[in-house]
Design a protein around this motif. Sequence first.
Motif, PDB file in Angstrom:
ATOM      1  N   ALA A  19       1.245  -1.802   0.145  1.00 61.61           N
ATOM      2  CA  ALA A  19       0.076  -0.331   0.019  1.00 61.61           C
ATOM      3  C   ALA A  19       0.646   1.746  -0.111  1.00 61.61           C
ATOM      4  CB  ALA A  19      -0.845   0.422   1.314  1.00 61.61           C
ATOM      5  N   ARG A  20       2.003   1.317   0.540  1.00 57.73           N
ATOM      6  CA  ARG A  20       2.895   2.346   0.521  1.00 57.73           C
ATOM      7  C   ARG A  20       3.919   1.999  -0.946  1.00 57.73           C
ATOM      8  NH1 ARG A  20       2.040   2.571   7.244  1.00 57.73           N
ATOM      9  NH2 ARG A  20       2.068   0.529   6.875  1.00 57.73           N
ATOM     10  N   GLY A  21       3.722   1.231  -1.289  1.00 57.85           N
ATOM     11  CA  GLY A  21       4.932   1.178  -2.344  1.00 57.85           C
ATOM     12  C   GLY A  21       5.540   0.550  -2.121  1.00 57.85           C
ATOM     13  N   LYS A  22       6.854   0.661  -3.175  1.00 55.13           N
ATOM     14  CA  LYS A  22       7.675  -0.672  -3.148  1.00 55.13           C
ATOM     15  C   LYS A  22       8.894  -0.956  -2.186  1.00 55.13           C
ATOM     16  CE  LYS A  22       9.113  -3.104  -6.847  1.00 55.13           C
ATOM     17  NZ  LYS A  22      10.148  -2.290  -8.604  1.00 55.13           N
ATOM     18  N   THR A  23       9.248  -1.713  -1.236  1.00 52.65           N
ATOM     19  CA  THR A  23      10.645  -1.462  -1.064  1.00 52.65           C
ATOM     20  C   THR A  23      11.389  -2.989  -0.755  1.00 52.65           C
ATOM     21  OG1 THR A  23       9.596  -3.091   1.246  1.00 52.65           O
ATOM     22  CG2 THR A  23       9.050  -0.271   1.396  1.00 52.65           C
ATOM     23  N   GLU A  24      11.961  -2.863  -0.428  1.00 52.31           N
ATOM     24  CA  GLU A  24      12.795  -3.870  -0.590  1.00 52.31           C
ATOM     25  C   GLU A  24      12.026  -5.544   0.149  1.00 52.31           C
ATOM     26  OE1 GLU A  24      17.488  -5.715   0.644  1.00 52.31           O
ATOM     27  OE2 GLU A  24      17.095  -4.072   0.872  1.00 52.31           O
ATOM     28  N   ARG A  25      11.609  -5.478   1.410  1.00 55.15           N
ATOM     29  CA  ARG A  25      11.157  -6.323   1.433  1.00 55.15           C
ATOM     30  C   ARG A  25       9.988  -6.818   0.721  1.00 55.15           C
ATOM     31  NH1 ARG A  25       6.690  -6.171   7.032  1.00 55.15           N
ATOM     32  NH2 ARG A  25       5.169  -4.725   6.185  1.00 55.15           N
ATOM     33  N   ASN A  26       8.982  -5.757   0.082  1.00 57.55           N
ATOM     34  CA  ASN A  26       7.890  -5.916  -0.326  1.00 57.55           C
ATOM     35  C   ASN A  26       8.686  -6.187  -1.634  1.00 57.55           C
ATOM     36  OD1 ASN A  26       7.759  -3.788  -1.804  1.00 57.55           O
ATOM     37  ND2 ASN A  26       6.370  -2.903   0.302  1.00 57.55           N
ATOM     38  N   GLU A  27       8.859  -6.670  -2.656  1.00 57.45           N
ATOM     39  CA  GLU A  27       9.305  -6.265  -4.279  1.00 57.45           C
ATOM     40  C   GLU A  27       9.258  -6.903  -4.880  1.00 57.45           C
ATOM     41  OE1 GLU A  27      13.784  -7.037  -4.092  1.00 57.45           O
ATOM     42  OE2 GLU A  27      13.180  -5.057  -5.333  1.00 57.45           O
ATOM     43  N   VAL A  28       8.637  -7.936  -4.864  1.00 53.48           N
ATOM     44  CA  VAL A  28       8.260  -9.577  -4.970  1.00 53.48           C
ATOM     45  C   VAL A  28       6.593  -9.731  -5.808  1.00 53.48           C
ATOM     46  CG1 VAL A  28      10.015 -11.112  -4.346  1.00 53.48           C
ATOM     47  CG2 VAL A  28       7.736 -11.368  -3.423  1.00 53.48           C
ATOM     48  N   MET A  29       6.014  -8.728  -4.625  1.00 53.68           N
ATOM     49  CA  MET A  29       4.739  -8.711  -4.704  1.00 53.68           C
ATOM     50  C   MET A  29       4.504  -7.775  -6.647  1.00 53.68           C
ATOM     51  SD  MET A  29       2.055  -7.760  -1.896  1.00 53.68           S
ATOM     52  CE  MET A  29       3.251  -7.284  -1.221  1.00 53.68           C
ATOM     53  N   PHE A  30       5.615  -6.540  -6.356  1.00 53.34           N
ATOM     54  CA  PHE A  30       5.201  -6.033  -7.485  1.00 53.34           C
ATOM     55  C   PHE A  30       5.891  -6.706  -8.961  1.00 53.34           C
ATOM     56  CE2 PHE A  30       5.183  -3.269  -4.166  1.00 53.34           C
ATOM     57  CZ  PHE A  30       4.778  -1.948  -4.189  1.00 53.34           C
ATOM     58  N   GLY A  31       6.370  -7.990  -8.768  1.00 49.55           N
ATOM     59  CA  GLY A  31       6.715  -8.649 -10.244  1.00 49.55           C
ATOM     60  C   GLY A  31       5.710  -9.073 -10.741  1.00 49.55           C
ATOM     61  N   LYS A  32       6.058 -10.531 -10.971  1.00 50.07           N
ATOM     62  CA  LYS A  32       5.034 -11.416 -11.739  1.00 50.07           C
ATOM     63  C   LYS A  32       4.511 -12.392 -11.061  1.00 50.07           C
ATOM     64  CE  LYS A  32       9.178 -14.651 -12.037  1.00 50.07           C
ATOM     65  NZ  LYS A  32      10.415 -15.444 -13.571  1.00 50.07           N
ATOM     66  N   ALA A  33       3.587 -12.359 -11.071  1.00 51.78           N
ATOM     67  CA  ALA A  33       2.805 -13.654 -10.355  1.00 51.78           C
ATOM     68  C   ALA A  33       3.529 -14.709 -10.308  1.00 51.78           C
ATOM     69  CB  ALA A  33       1.005 -14.048 -11.180  1.00 51.78           C
ATOM     70  N   GLY A  34       2.644 -15.795  -9.079  1.00 46.91           N
ATOM     71  CA  GLY A  34       3.279 -17.090  -9.276  1.00 46.91           C
ATOM     72  C   GLY A  34       4.685 -17.463  -8.497  1.00 46.91           C
ATOM     73  N   VAL A  35       5.027 -16.159  -7.607  1.00 42.72           N
ATOM     74  CA  VAL A  35       6.344 -16.878  -6.410  1.00 42.72           C
ATOM     75  C   VAL A  35       5.734 -16.465  -4.988  1.00 42.72           C
ATOM     76  CG1 VAL A  35       7.586 -15.575  -8.596  1.00 42.72           C
ATOM     77  CG2 VAL A  35       6.446 -13.981  -6.535  1.00 42.72           C
ATOM     78  N   THR A  36       6.822 -17.116  -4.808  1.00 40.96           N
ATOM     79  CA  THR A  36       7.029 -16.525  -3.169  1.00 40.96           C
ATOM     80  C   THR A  36       6.847 -15.998  -1.977  1.00 40.96           C
ATOM     81  OG1 THR A  36       8.495 -17.691  -2.297  1.00 40.96           O
ATOM     82  CG2 THR A  36       7.352 -18.844  -2.524  1.00 40.96           C
ATOM     83  N   TYR A  37       6.049 -14.927  -1.804  1.00 40.64           N
ATOM     84  CA  TYR A  37       6.524 -13.781  -0.593  1.00 40.64           C
ATOM     85  C   TYR A  37       6.357 -14.551   0.628  1.00 40.64           C
ATOM     86  CZ  TYR A  37       5.402  -9.380   1.419  1.00 40.64           C
ATOM     87  OH  TYR A  37       5.855  -8.118   2.507  1.00 40.64           O
ATOM     88  N   ILE A  38       6.821 -14.390   1.213  1.00 38.62           N
ATOM     89  CA  ILE A  38       7.298 -14.629   3.018  1.00 38.62           C
ATOM     90  C   ILE A  38       8.155 -13.948   3.322  1.00 38.62           C
ATOM     91  CG2 ILE A  38       8.623 -15.963   4.295  1.00 38.62           C
ATOM     92  CD1 ILE A  38       9.258 -18.675   1.615  1.00 38.62           C
ATOM     93  N   TYR A  39       7.530 -13.059   4.593  1.00 35.88           N
ATOM     94  CA  TYR A  39       8.021 -12.015   5.732  1.00 35.88           C
ATOM     95  C   TYR A  39       7.992 -12.571   6.895  1.00 35.88           C
ATOM     96  CZ  TYR A  39       2.821 -11.332   6.469  1.00 35.88           C
ATOM     97  OH  TYR A  39       1.846 -11.521   6.898  1.00 35.88           O
ATOM     98  N   PHE A  40       8.562 -11.663   8.000  1.00 34.02           N
ATOM     99  CA  PHE A  40       9.263 -12.229   9.201  1.00 34.02           C
ATOM    100  C   PHE A  40       8.153 -12.057  10.384  1.00 34.02           C
ATOM    101  CE2 PHE A  40      12.291 -11.733  13.022  1.00 34.02           C
ATOM    102  CZ  PHE A  40      12.119 -13.007  13.348  1.00 34.02           C
ATOM    103  N   ILE A  41       7.389 -11.987  11.009  1.00 34.06           N
ATOM    104  CA  ILE A  41       6.536 -10.911  11.703  1.00 34.06           C
ATOM    105  C   ILE A  41       6.898 -11.148  13.531  1.00 34.06           C
ATOM    106  CG2 ILE A  41       4.875 -12.720  11.468  1.00 34.06           C
ATOM    107  CD1 ILE A  41       3.911  -8.448  10.870  1.00 34.06           C
ATOM    108  N   TYR A  42       6.566 -10.552  14.030  1.00 28.93           N
ATOM    109  CA  TYR A  42       6.213 -10.526  15.640  1.00 28.93           C
ATOM    110  C   TYR A  42       7.413 -11.246  16.087  1.00 28.93           C
ATOM    111  CZ  TYR A  42       2.181  -9.201  14.382  1.00 28.93           C
ATOM    112  OH  TYR A  42       0.328  -8.519  14.767  1.00 28.93           O
ATOM    113  N   GLY A  43       8.776 -10.415  15.292  1.00 32.01           N
ATOM    114  CA  GLY A  43       9.717 -11.090  16.464  1.00 32.01           C
ATOM    115  C   GLY A  43      10.410 -12.842  15.658  1.00 32.01           C
ATOM    116  N   MET A  44       9.379 -13.324  15.804  1.00 31.84           N
ATOM    117  CA  MET A  44       9.191 -14.759  15.163  1.00 31.84           C
ATOM    118  C   MET A  44       9.034 -15.713  14.399  1.00 31.84           C
ATOM    119  SD  MET A  44       7.870 -15.566  19.578  1.00 31.84           S
ATOM    120  CE  MET A  44       7.796 -14.094  19.879  1.00 31.84           C
ATOM    121  N   TYR A  45       8.085 -15.025  13.568  1.00 33.69           N
ATOM    122  CA  TYR A  45       7.347 -16.215  12.895  1.00 33.69           C
ATOM    123  C   TYR A  45       7.251 -15.369  11.217  1.00 33.69           C
ATOM    124  CZ  TYR A  45       4.486 -17.337  16.925  1.00 33.69           C
ATOM    125  OH  TYR A  45       4.358 -18.102  18.186  1.00 33.69           O
ATOM    126  N   HIS A  46       7.115 -16.532  10.661  1.00 32.86           N
ATOM    127  CA  HIS A  46       7.486 -15.860   9.482  1.00 32.86           C
ATOM    128  C   HIS A  46       5.857 -16.341   8.541  1.00 32.86           C
ATOM    129  CE1 HIS A  46      11.806 -15.543   8.747  1.00 32.86           C
ATOM    130  NE2 HIS A  46      11.589 -16.656   9.521  1.00 32.86           N
TER     131      HIS A  46
END
Length: 194
Positions: free
Chosen positions: A58-85
Amino acid sequence: MGGFRKLRRSFYARPTLQVARDIIGKFIVYRSPQGKLSARIVEVEAYIGRGDPACHAARGKTERNEVMFGKAGVTYIYFIYGMYHCLNFVTEPAGRPAALLLRAAEPAEGTGLMKKGGSRQGLDRLLSGPGKFCRAFGLTRAHNGLDLTGDKIYLEDRNKPAGEIVTTTRIGINHGRQHRWRFYDAGSAAVSRK
DNA sequence: TGAATGATGCGCT
DNA sequence: GCGCATCATTCAT
């Protein structure tokens, strides 16, 4: 082995809400270093583009979310709450950032390899949450951006679709609550919450 | 059976 | 420094 149809990029490169309905009941296969893991997807949430305040894009492309801006059919995995993916599948044509968060699945193959969490629960609770799924499958940010049309991690149609699909509001967000963009298989015991 | 809470690291303003 | 697409545990009913 196999004999099932691996989902192609054209499956993912469609409107996200359509993909969400169709992805319930599909199987995710991960050929981990320890062996083959698979599970039947029973719950996802959609995060769609610049206009969705809950979407990381929502707030533009960053290093973390950049794969969402690319082609479909790839994984987007992020780290959250200090201990989960959390594992997502990128949807929509390139340039239109969107993804589906995998929230729950029913264990199929390789259950002995799936890493259990602290509490001992039944098999149907082992993958019943986005953090629990990634922990059990051993997926981390190291697996961000993997191509789902490759051989390491992919989806298959094994002809076990959902009977009834329920839609509700998304869980754990503060903005964009009005959208009913959570989809789950009403007949599954592995859904994170009913 | 449900609400409250602590754990814990990092992306972003 | 704040808030986060979570989870297991603890405590209350």
